[in-house]
Design a protein around this motif. Structure first.
Motif, PDB file in Angstrom:
ATOM      1  N   THR A  21       0.777  -1.190   0.093  1.00 41.41           N
ATOM      2  CA  THR A  21      -0.150   0.090  -0.057  1.00 41.41           C
ATOM      3  C   THR A  21       0.866   1.428  -0.250  1.00 41.41           C
ATOM      4  O   THR A  21       0.643   2.196  -0.757  1.00 41.41           O
ATOM      5  N   ARG A  24       2.587   1.528  -3.314  1.00 36.05           N
ATOM      6  CA  ARG A  24       1.475   2.234  -4.202  1.00 36.05           C
ATOM      7  C   ARG A  24       1.275   3.710  -4.250  1.00 36.05           C
ATOM      8  O   ARG A  24       1.203   4.368  -5.263  1.00 36.05           O
ATOM      9  N   ARG A  25       1.170   4.091  -3.025  1.00 31.98           N
ATOM     10  CA  ARG A  25       0.931   5.555  -2.895  1.00 31.98           C
ATOM     11  C   ARG A  25       2.068   6.241  -3.111  1.00 31.98           C
ATOM     12  O   ARG A  25       1.942   7.276  -3.723  1.00 31.98           O
ATOM     13  N   GLU A  27       4.062   5.662  -5.790  1.00 33.26           N
ATOM     14  CA  GLU A  27       3.898   5.566  -7.179  1.00 33.26           C
ATOM     15  C   GLU A  27       3.055   6.593  -7.488  1.00 33.26           C
ATOM     16  O   GLU A  27       3.349   7.212  -8.511  1.00 33.26           O
ATOM     17  N   ASP A  28       1.786   6.452  -7.125  1.00 43.16           N
ATOM     18  CA  ASP A  28       0.892   7.404  -7.326  1.00 43.16           C
ATOM     19  C   ASP A  28       1.177   9.021  -7.235  1.00 43.16           C
ATOM     20  O   ASP A  28       1.192   9.720  -8.183  1.00 43.16           O
ATOM     21  N   LEU A  31       3.607   9.645 -10.098  1.00 47.06           N
ATOM     22  CA  LEU A  31       3.040   9.813 -11.260  1.00 47.06           C
ATOM     23  C   LEU A  31       2.337  11.156 -11.292  1.00 47.06           C
ATOM     24  O   LEU A  31       2.284  11.830 -12.453  1.00 47.06           O
ATOM     25  N   GLU A  32       1.629  11.470 -10.325  1.00 43.38           N
ATOM     26  CA  GLU A  32       1.044  12.850 -10.498  1.00 43.38           C
ATOM     27  C   GLU A  32       2.162  13.884 -10.396  1.00 43.38           C
ATOM     28  O   GLU A  32       1.722  14.778 -11.228  1.00 43.38           O
ATOM     29  N   ARG A  35       2.953  14.041 -14.173  1.00 44.27           N
ATOM     30  CA  ARG A  35       1.889  14.660 -15.015  1.00 44.27           C
ATOM     31  C   ARG A  35       2.043  16.284 -14.947  1.00 44.27           C
ATOM     32  O   ARG A  35       1.847  16.734 -15.752  1.00 44.27           O
TER      33      ARG A  35
END
Length: 56
Positions: A21, A24-25, A27-28, A31-32, A35
């Motif tokens: 978890t 994943r956070r 990595e998110d 990615l943000e 972006r």
């Protein structure tokens, strides 16, 4: 044995799940951030193209 000490221990499964978890956070978030950087670069490129057209 104290019942609270037993309930505070994480099972190996819970440790692994929390690790996944967290990863994943992370990595998110990355990615943000990528972006946002991409959108900024695209706006800069559009501004340069508009400036070149206006100067022509």
């Amino acid at each position: 044995m104290d019942s609270t000490s037993q309930s505070n221990r994480w099972t190996p499964y819970e440790v692994k799940a929390e690790s996944i978890t967290y990863e994943r956070r992370s990595e998110d978030l990355q990615l943000e951030q990528l972006r946002i950087r991409l959108e900024k670069k695209m706006r800069e490129a559009e501004d340069r193209a508009s400036a070149a057209i206006a100067a022509a």
